[in-house]
Design an enzyme around this catalytic site. Sequence first.
Site, PDB file in Angstrom:
ATOM      1  N   GLY A 210       0.822  -1.204   0.000  1.00 35.10           N
ATOM      2  CA  GLY A 210       0.000   0.000   0.000  1.00 35.10           C
ATOM      3  C   GLY A 210       0.848   1.243   0.000  1.00 35.10           C
ATOM      4  O   GLY A 210       2.054   1.206  -0.271  1.00 35.10           O
ATOM      5  N   ASN A 211       0.221   2.368   0.311  1.00 31.38           N
ATOM      6  CA  ASN A 211       0.941   3.630   0.376  1.00 31.38           C
ATOM      7  C   ASN A 211       0.333   4.492   1.474  1.00 31.38           C
ATOM      8  O   ASN A 211      -0.628   4.094   2.128  1.00 31.38           O
ATOM      9  CB  ASN A 211       0.915   4.338  -0.987  1.00 31.38           C
TER      10      ASN A 211
END
Length: 407
Positions: A210-211
């Site tokens: 993810g980020n």
Amino acid sequence: MDRRPRVVLGVGGGIAAYKACEVLRGLTESGHDVRVVPTEAALRFVGAATFEALSGHPVHTGVFTEVPDVQHVRVGKDADLVLVVPATADLLARAAHGLADDLLTNTLLTARCPVAFFPAMHTEMWEHPATRDNVALLRSRGAVVTEPDSGRLTGADTGKGRLADPREILDVARLLLARPDALPRDLEGVRVVVSAGGTREPLDPVRYLGNRSSGKQGYALARVAAQRGAAVTLVAAHTLALPEPAGVDLVSVSTAEQLGKAVRTAAADADVVVMAAAVADFRPESLAEHKIKKADDGSAPVVTLARNPDILAGLVADRRPGQLIVGFAAETGDERGGVLDHARRKLARKGCDLLVVNAVGEGRAFEVEENTGWLLSADGEERKLPLGSKSQLAATLWDVVFQSLRR
């Protein structure tokens, strides 16, 4: 300002009046000087003592108190912003027709600052032609009348007419204090798609790639567009902590593949598409059926990545005539060039009309309340975006989009 901003918080007589207390606390805790002016009906829901304790000012409803100070004129004239939370159908009608039968309606007539109404009523009342005419009349005079939320109303009823989330009201208030002209009704009839948040690409039943995107910028873009009159579809990935923007159709997704499919569907008849989401460029090539365990020999697993489709480039390739497409780029400099060097190449490669560029890193762009960057256009124009709230950046972008749509 060299003093605390002065805000008048008008409170209408609806069950949602209790939420005005959250708005009041949010304003006072962020340094605003708030004077609460309720209607008599509002005090049947929330007592004057509550408003006085939270604001530090006395609370009156009539014009025959503190007469020597001419309160019915001074309160409105001294204000930097007037908010009405909640704005009932009755209060909207009285404001639209210039009645002055209590302190609040007198204040609305004397205010020369931005005035914003946040409606709350049953769906049938909001949709009634009389209310719609009153709203249109107020807007034609320069007042901001926001779109109400949809959801649970009084009793068992559900529909449009619910008061916007107090956090959203606070965001609009701060935007109007910073820029009083930020919410014109210039996007009416425009269909908009905005993506927001950060996608997650599952690795096993527990882990994902993810980020750090919070979705705040995308939500601000959707909120400002809706309050400027646009019909907005918001495709959001993992933004559960944010209040859903009022007047917006929300589509929740998780992965890049899901986001791409949802945006393409919504974009089929959209006039503007804004890709503000942080979309994963890569995903694990395979999804482990069970949680990946630590190896007894201490070795680490090898994860093979596959590229995700380029959603922005695909939207540009498939765009319908006249459609405006805006991209976002989160960049860092490296040995091949600085942030703007990478952004210029990305703009040429993607082919979108506008590109908002954010320099990212610790405390910048992601997971913060403010934003800055550059706005690049396909015709070579480059514009520095000053540091400000994410709603301020959103308002600036919609200014540019509006001008582009008029060409």
